[in-house]
Design an enzyme around this catalytic site. Structure first.
Site: not given
Length: 578
Positions: A182, A376
């Site tokens: 991430k 996401s």
């Protein structure tokens, strides 16, 4: 005074618009019927918006939306008056997944016995032309202007890394992420790529490059090795491209146009997308209703925005209301949910997810169609669908969470500004950018981000019917291509909106090829509503001027970092295709 001037200019503009509307209305009333032979004229030199077209902007020169281009090709392939299509291309303005979806539409068009001609002054002059040429290669005849180039240079990825600049300014990034891939926070916390980020980017670029090579090789009937050699040699001059069989003709725009019209037969005319659809109608305007709902741009709370300046936002309030209206409409048999988003607010994503889940509970099937990106928060909302369809190049996943703030305490000290604080509780002022997190505040931040990530993983496991271990292996914040995502079980099928629409028909109990009415929700604003909004100061023109006056775009870009936005599920900043 500034607002008065803004309203004054808007009012003057309104009078001009009204005059234009009157002229356009008269023109439409006397619009001639379609000629016996039509060549569809597609302008693919600009980006294609996923949502509807701008009605007011269209008065000064209509720019077709992505949906309109698809509709023209779909309607045209069944219209005996349409003989072929002429498309003008330029640089890489159309996204990778959109390119693949357009290629499929062109191939269906050609399979109906019609021709397709692509022309460009230069496929990526002054920049990359990978996607532009990939799209052109699906046409049966590819033209290039003399002195033009084929910028089939291959793909690369660039990520901004601003830690050194922030250190120099005295700005301290306090951002937490789950997990190692991430990489959104790394733009602010790192000065070089982490091994995990580099691994992810290499895998993504490698997979998309394979898709680029295979697509061109198949369409141009060339060995993949030949295409790879062309990538290493590009940009290619027109003679080199012709020698390598990447193009068919060297000529100018007027010559390509004349050749296409002549190919269509005597009396043929080239018509732009809007003109053709206005006269012929769309391909999906009869039969049971399928609601088309878009989630385009950064996911936020409140209403969706399409400002003239700044980024487009997918507001949860607008999208939830659209879903509820579609559910309450007895004529709607299914929902086609089109997503093109790199994520955003977790709470807003969850609100949209809940509305879609309730739609399914009410008996309205939901099919998600993912465009250039559904990552996401964009993937979070896709998980509520019955089925997920994506292009092989769709940026997918980034299943992770990032949260935190930027502390400007060091910068404040450098400029000689001190801050006195009075707090009524231990974590009061937690989101203030004027001081770093205290140990107590950091502990709460960690608890929040861990709980949010656990919820995201559970959404993935439940929605995709994966074990917890499989969900975590597909997550860790990693960005995947659609091709990779299917292997991991994150999507159900490859395709674009037409393939998703077929699944929506089936889910609604209709025949796979049944005629349906594809209706956008919320309904597009009428011209009168646009004009009244402009006069009242709520229109896009006034909003744009006010944005300049108040520096809103700058504030919008900094807001997630200044605090108050909470936990975010956002894709890392990534520039692909240079």
């Amino acid at each position: 005074m500034l607002r008065f001037l803004v309203r004054l200019f808007a009012t003057i503009g309104l009078l001009v618009v009204i005059a234009l509307v009157a002229g356009v209305t008269l023109a439409v009333r006397h619009q001639p019927s379609l000629p016996d032979a039509v060549v569809l004229d597609l302008d693919l030199t600009r980006s294609l918006s996923e949502g509807g077209s701008d009605r007011l902007g269209g008065l000064l020169g209509h720019e077709a939306s992505f949906r309109e281009v698809l509709d023209a090709l779909e309607r045209g392939r069944g219209d005996p008056r349409v003989k072929g299509v002429l498309a003008r291309l330029g640089g890489d303005s159309v996204g990778f997944a959109q390119t693949q979806e357009l290629r499929a539409a062109v191939e269906r068009f050609r399979a109906s016995g019609r021709f397709a001609v692509a022309f460009s002054e230069s496929y990526g002059e002054g920049g990359a032309g990978n996607r532009a040429y990939l799209l052109a290669s699906a046409f049966d005849e590819v033209w290039l202007q003399p002195l033009g180039m084929v910028g089939l240079t291959g793909l690369s990825a660039e990520v901004p890394l601003a830690r050194a600049a922030l250190d120099m300014l005295g700005v301290q990034p306090q951002l937490m992420q789950r997990e190692e891939y991430k990489s959104f926070a790394e733009t602010f916390t790192r000065s070089e790529l982490t091994p995990a980020n580099r691994e992810m980017l290499q895998g993504l670029v490698g997979d998309l490059t394979e898709q680029l090579v295979d697509g061109v090789a198949k369409s141009r009937r060339l060995p993949p090795a030949t295409v790879r050699a062309a990538l290493d040699r590009a940009p290619l001059l027109e003679g080199e491209a012709l020698e390598l069989k990447l193009i068919d003709r060297i000529g100018y725009a007027d010559q390509a146009r004349d050749a296409a019209v002549a190919r269509a037969g005597s009396g043929a005319e080239a018509l732009e997308v809007a003109d053709y659809l206005n006269a012929a109608g769309g391909p999906h305007d009869s039969g049971p209703t399928v609601a088309l709902i878009h989630a385009v741009g950064t996911i936020t709370g409140g209403k969706s925005g399409r400002p003239a300046l700044g980024e487009v936002t997918a507001g949860s309030e607008t999208i939830v209301q659209a879903i509820e209206e579609a559910v309450d409409d007895p004529d709607v048999r299914a929902i086609l949910f089109r997503i093109d988003s790199g994520g955003g607010s977790v709470s807003a994503s969850e609100a949209i997810y809940r509305a879609l889940a309730k739609a399914r509970e009410r008996g309205k099937p939901v099919i998600a169609s993912m465009g250039d990106a559904a990552a996401s928060g964009g993937y979070w909302i896709a998980l509520a669908a019955d089925r997920i369809v994506a292009s092989p190049a769709t940026i997918t996943g980034s299943i992770g969470v990032v949260a935190g703030k930027m502390s400007f305490a060091g910068l404040s000290e450098k400029v000689g500004v001190q801050w006195g604080r009075v707090a009524a509780a231990r974590n009061a002022g937690m989101w203030s950018p004027m001081h770093p997190f205290s140990p107590s505040e950091e502990e709460r931040m960690t608890a929040i981000i861990d709980a949010t990530y656990a919820s995201f993983l559970k959404r993935v496991a439940d929605g995709r019917k994966l074990t917890a271990e499989q969900a975590r292996a597909a997550a860790k914040g990693r960005v995947w291509s659609g091709q990779q995502a299917r292997e991991l079980g994150l999507i159900d099928a490859f395709g674009g909106q037409e393939e998703a629409l077929t699944l929506a028909r089936t889910a609604a109990g209709l025949a796979a090829d049944a005629e349906v009415t594809l209706t956008p929700y919320p309904a597009p604003k009428s011209m009168t509503e646009e004009l009244l909004g402009l006069l009242s100061g709520k229109g896009e023109l006034v909003g744009a001027l006010a944005a300049v006056a108040e520096l809103r775009p700058l504030a919008a870009s900094l807001r997630p970092l200044l605090g108050g936005e909470g936990v975010r599920a956002a894709m890392p900043a990534l520039d692909l295709g240079r």
